[in-house]
Design an enzyme around this catalytic site. Structure first.
Site, PDB file in Angstrom:
ATOM      1  N   ASN A   6      -2.106   4.460  -3.453  1.00 18.02           N
ATOM      2  CA  ASN A   6      -0.720   4.049  -3.238  1.00 18.02           C
ATOM      3  C   ASN A   6      -0.302   4.598  -1.876  1.00 18.02           C
ATOM      4  OD1 ASN A   6       1.998   3.606  -3.217  1.00 18.02           O
ATOM      5  ND2 ASN A   6       2.479   4.960  -4.941  1.00 18.02           N
ATOM      6  N   TRP A   7      -0.199   3.692  -0.921  1.00 17.12           N
ATOM      7  CA  TRP A   7       0.135   4.129   0.432  1.00 17.12           C
ATOM      8  C   TRP A   7       1.618   4.426   0.621  1.00 17.12           C
ATOM      9  CZ3 TRP A   7      -3.039   0.430   4.153  1.00 17.12           C
ATOM     10  CH2 TRP A   7      -4.358   0.885   4.196  1.00 17.12           C
ATOM     11  N   LYS A   8       2.435   4.001  -0.363  1.00 18.19           N
ATOM     12  CA  LYS A   8       3.893   4.175  -0.233  1.00 18.19           C
ATOM     13  C   LYS A   8       4.349   3.546   1.088  1.00 18.19           C
ATOM     14  CE  LYS A   8       3.321   8.053  -3.231  1.00 18.19           C
ATOM     15  NZ  LYS A   8       3.766   9.314  -3.788  1.00 18.19           N
ATOM     16  N   HIS A  95       6.906   3.158 -10.663  1.00 15.87           N
ATOM     17  CA  HIS A  95       6.575   4.441 -10.023  1.00 15.87           C
ATOM     18  C   HIS A  95       7.789   5.357 -10.107  1.00 15.87           C
ATOM     19  CE1 HIS A  95       5.463   7.424  -7.046  1.00 15.87           C
ATOM     20  NE2 HIS A  95       4.220   7.022  -7.221  1.00 15.87           N
ATOM     21  N   GLU A  97       9.096   7.240  -8.039  1.00 16.48           N
ATOM     22  CA  GLU A  97       9.991   7.140  -6.876  1.00 16.48           C
ATOM     23  C   GLU A  97      10.943   5.962  -7.036  1.00 16.48           C
ATOM     24  OE1 GLU A  97       6.934   7.182  -3.880  1.00 16.48           O
ATOM     25  OE2 GLU A  97       6.486   9.267  -4.406  1.00 16.48           O
ATOM     26  N   GLU A 167       1.247   9.853 -14.303  1.00 13.45           N
ATOM     27  CA  GLU A 167       1.615  10.563 -13.078  1.00 13.45           C
ATOM     28  C   GLU A 167       2.770  11.518 -13.368  1.00 13.45           C
ATOM     29  OE1 GLU A 167       0.205   8.005  -9.492  1.00 13.45           O
ATOM     30  OE2 GLU A 167       2.325   7.696  -9.807  1.00 13.45           O
ATOM     31  N   GLY A 173       3.007  14.433  -4.831  1.00 13.83           N
ATOM     32  CA  GLY A 173       3.329  14.883  -3.480  1.00 13.83           C
ATOM     33  C   GLY A 173       3.633  16.365  -3.375  1.00 13.83           C
ATOM     34  N   SER A 213      -1.136  14.398  -6.700  1.00 20.43           N
ATOM     35  CA  SER A 213      -1.809  15.421  -5.890  1.00 20.43           C
ATOM     36  C   SER A 213      -3.322  15.455  -6.077  1.00 20.43           C
ATOM     37  CB  SER A 213      -1.207  16.811  -6.168  1.00 20.43           C
ATOM     38  OG  SER A 213       0.105  16.878  -5.663  1.00 20.43           O
ATOM     39  N   GLY A 234      -2.245   9.172  -3.772  1.00 21.51           N
ATOM     40  CA  GLY A 234      -1.205   8.929  -2.774  1.00 21.51           C
ATOM     41  C   GLY A 234      -1.635   9.466  -1.419  1.00 21.51           C
ATOM     42  N   GLY A 235      -1.152  10.660  -1.086  1.00 19.41           N
ATOM     43  CA  GLY A 235      -1.392  11.262   0.235  1.00 19.41           C
ATOM     44  C   GLY A 235      -2.847  11.231   0.686  1.00 19.41           C
TER      45      GLY A 235
HETATM   46  P1  13P Z   1       0.168  12.024  -4.260  1.00 20.45           P
HETATM   47  O1  13P Z   1      -1.298  11.816  -4.452  1.00 20.45           O
HETATM   48  O2  13P Z   1       0.576  12.072  -2.811  1.00 20.45           O
HETATM   49  O3  13P Z   1       0.677  13.175  -5.060  1.00 20.45           O
HETATM   50  O4  13P Z   1       0.904  10.714  -4.830  1.00 20.45           O
HETATM   51  C1  13P Z   1       0.488  10.175  -6.038  1.00 20.45           C
HETATM   52  C2  13P Z   1       1.222   8.923  -6.313  1.00 20.45           C
HETATM   53  O5  13P Z   1       2.435   8.852  -6.247  1.00 20.45           O
HETATM   54  C3  13P Z   1       0.424   7.740  -6.658  1.00 20.45           C
HETATM   55  O6  13P Z   1       1.240   6.706  -7.096  1.00 20.45           O
END
Ligand code: 13P
Length: 258
Positions: A6-8, A95, A97, A167, A173, A213, A234-235
């Site tokens: 997930n690149w956000k 998600h 967010e 998640e 994050g 994470s 994500g990151g």
């Molecule tokens: P991180 O891996 O940056 O914690 O993000 C995970 C995420 O939100 C995947 O949807």
């Protein structure tokens, strides 16, 4: 193993195409895993075209959100028909967010899941508790509250198309990944809910990923969990090197049969 990214809100069109090209070159080996990357809407079509021109990269395209109607007067929204048309195989729904910053509710996620399945795009439904909810010991209630409204939208035959990403909000994050034990417990619980609702055979066919994470450095412990069908990153998916290391590690787990 199913490995999602997930690149956000990261990467321009050019950066996205460069990334896919480099990753495809890196993982062209015959790895027994499925990889999808959820990119910003703006990059979808360019990636589809670039992949076709290169003879088909082994990376499925995903979106990060979707609206629940196929078309109409919904300024600013993107429909599941448009996602499918742009080459999307997956789309994230719910998600944390979006639940927290854009007031997405469980009722919204239910309609989005139905819209995706209707258009043959695989929903990646994100669920998980906040730190406060975990501290209160109500993780299971939260998972039920997030899943129950979605279940009526699913037919038994949809289960192989469904991806559930556990998640925990407190792990996203933050660099604070859930322990293998915590993740295993939540995955088992989600699987149990699926068995109860759809029967063991169908329930087994949905994928359950862990997200929050995940990095190439903290992956090994997670890979020992039987309940894990894959990870959602994500990151650590923003750099080719770290994401391709994660993919390789997951592929190795597959060949070890654990
Ligand atoms: P991180 O891996 O940056 O914690 O993000 C995970 C995420 O939100 C995947 O949807």
């Amino acid at each position: 193993m199913l490995i999602g990214a997930n690149w956000k809100m990261h990467k321009t069109v050019h950066e996205s195409v460069d990334f896919f090209r480099a990753l495809a070159a890196d993982i062209l080996l015959d790895l027994d895993v499925e990889v999808f990357i959820c990119v910003p809407f703006t990059a979808l079509w360019a990636l589809s075209q670039a992949s076709a021109a290169a003879g088909g990269w082994p990376i499925a395209l995903g979106a990060q959100n979707v609206f629940w109607e196929d078309e109409g007067p919904y300024t600013g929204e993107v429909s599941p028909v448009m996602l499918r048309d742009s080459g999307c195989k997956y789309a994230i729904v719910g998600h944390s967010e979006r639940r927290q910053k854009f007031s997405e509710t469980a009722a919204h996620t239910a309609k989005k899941v139905a819209a995706l399945l209707r258009n043959r795009v695989r929903p990646v439904l994100c669920i998980g508790e906040t730190w406060e909810e975990k501290a209160k010991g109500i993780t299971e209630q939260v998972l039920v509250r997030q899943l129950e409204p979605v279940f009526p939208m699913l037919r038994t035959e949809d289960l192989p198309e469904c991806v559930f990403a556990y998640e925990p909000v407190w792990a996203i994050g933050t660099g604070r990944r859930a322990s293998a034990c915590q993740a295993a417990e939540a995955h088992r619980f989600i699987r149990l809910l699926l068995h109860d609702r759809f029967g063991v055979e169908a329930g087994e066919r949905a994928k359950i990923l862990y997200g929050g994470s995940v990095t190439e450095k903290n992956l090994s412990e997670l890979l020992e969990i039987d309940e894990l069908d894959g990870v959602f990153v994500g990151g650590a998916s923003l750099e080719v090197q770290s994401f391709s290391t994660i993919i390789r590690r997951c592929a190795q787990r597959g060949t070890e049969g654990s």
